[in-house]
Enzyme design. Structure first.
Site, PDB file in Angstrom:
ATOM      1  N   GLY A   1      33.480  45.244  44.951  1.00  0.00           N
ATOM      2  CA  GLY A   1      33.951  44.600  43.731  1.00  0.00           C
ATOM      3  C   GLY A   1      33.102  44.936  42.527  1.00  0.00           C
ATOM      4  N   ASP A   2      33.476  44.372  41.394  1.00  0.00           N
ATOM      5  CA  ASP A   2      32.825  44.663  40.126  1.00  0.00           C
ATOM      6  C   ASP A   2      31.917  43.498  39.740  1.00  0.00           C
ATOM      7  OD1 ASP A   2      32.654  45.285  37.066  1.00  0.00           O
ATOM      8  OD2 ASP A   2      33.730  47.007  37.888  1.00  0.00           O
TER       9      ASP A   2
ATOM     10  N   CYS B   1      35.436  40.885  37.098  1.00  0.00           N
ATOM     11  CA  CYS B   1      35.928  41.810  38.119  1.00  0.00           C
ATOM     12  C   CYS B   1      36.399  43.127  37.514  1.00  0.00           C
ATOM     13  CB  CYS B   1      37.039  41.171  38.949  1.00  0.00           C
ATOM     14  SG  CYS B   1      36.535  39.632  39.746  1.00  0.00           S
TER      15      CYS B   1
ATOM     16  N   THR C   1      30.837  39.668  38.449  1.00  0.00           N
ATOM     17  CA  THR C   1      31.292  38.291  38.471  1.00  0.00           C
ATOM     18  C   THR C   1      30.147  37.371  38.066  1.00  0.00           C
ATOM     19  OG1 THR C   1      32.600  36.671  39.720  1.00  0.00           O
ATOM     20  CG2 THR C   1      30.760  37.693  40.874  1.00  0.00           C
TER      21      THR C   1
ATOM     22  N   ARG D   1      27.575  44.302  47.585  1.00  0.00           N
ATOM     23  CA  ARG D   1      28.925  43.910  47.998  1.00  0.00           C
ATOM     24  C   ARG D   1      29.938  44.827  47.336  1.00  0.00           C
ATOM     25  NH1 ARG D   1      31.010  42.119  43.429  1.00  0.00           N
ATOM     26  NH2 ARG D   1      29.742  40.882  41.988  1.00  0.00           N
TER      27      ARG D   1
END
Length: 243
Positions: A90-91, A191, A93, A88
């Site tokens: 984003g960073d 994030c 999580t 995905r």
């Protein structure tokens, strides 16, 4: 355009199992779209929305920095948590019990072909849901997700988002902290954003526990309204759906 969305509440499930399940639904839709184009067919693509909770897990998006995970393998095991690098955006999580995770696997050509609008709709669904609890949530410029007290020293994220899309088909999605153990976020730089914290709805309301089924119902209501869709609930046992 097919605006019917098959909804499945998976309960508490292993992250990797649900990731593979998503991938299967995603690939089936992509393959059907390729076939339609190649053979000049008009076969209808399906849309899905999965709700799930995961045992403790940290996931890192494809553009993320592993240094934002502050635990080594031994420390992860001590906290009964696992780690995955995923496909995905984003960073890093965290997912865990008390968090409602939503995975829409949609063919956006059934709705609109605009990823920016898609993300804003997911955020708006959460913002409207939180408003029903008297919690004012907003967006933060340049930071996908849903936030509280933006522009103050107390800014904190209550819902993280990260998606993947190919041929206008989506997967992955959002994670809303409802009754989350916020201590698990201390083990990452959420994030990849330093200097900001996270929030959970029960803490914001000053209660021990929020009824998660009611939160799910509100999310579904606003999801259907925003996407102008018909939500059709499927029972995993009754339908004998594989997972």
């Amino acid at each position: 355009m097919n605006k019917k969305i098959w909804f499945r509440d998976l309960g508490l499930r292993d992250y990797k199992d649900v990731w593979e399940y998503q991938e299967n639904l995603f690939q089936e839709t992509v393959d059907l779209k390729i076939r339609n184009r190649r053979e000049e067919l008009t076969l209808e693509t399906l849309n899905y929305l999965l709700f799930v909770q995961h045992p403790h897990v940290y996931t890192l998006g494809k553009s993320g920095d592993i240094d934002n995970l502050l635990l080594n393998e031994k420390q992860l095991a001590a906290k009964d948590a696992v780690y995955y690098k995923v496909n995905r955006g984003g960073d890093i999580t965290y997912h865990g019990p008390g968090q409602i995770v939503g995975y829409p696997i949609l063919d956006l050509e059934n709705f609109f072909t605009d990823i920016h609008k898609y993300l804003r709709f997911l955020e708006e669904m959460v913002i409207l849901t939180l408003a029903d609890y008297g919690v004012t949530a907003t967006r933060s410029d340049g930071e996908t997700g849903v936030w509280l007290d933006v522009g103050t020293p107390f800014a904190r994220k209550i819902c993280a988002m990260g998606v993947r899309a190919s041929r206008w088909v989506t997967m992955h999605g959002f994670a809303l902290n409802v009754n989350a153990n916020l201590g698990y976020f201390d083990n990452i730089i959420p994030c990849g954003i330093r200097g900001k914290t996270v929030a959970s709805l029960n803490v914001e309301l000053g209660v021990e526990r929020v009824d998660e089924e009611k939160v799910k119902a509100k999310l579904l209501h606003y999801f259907a309204r925003l996407f102008e869709a018909e939500i059709v609930a499927q029972n995993l046992e009754a339908e004998k759906l594989p997972l």
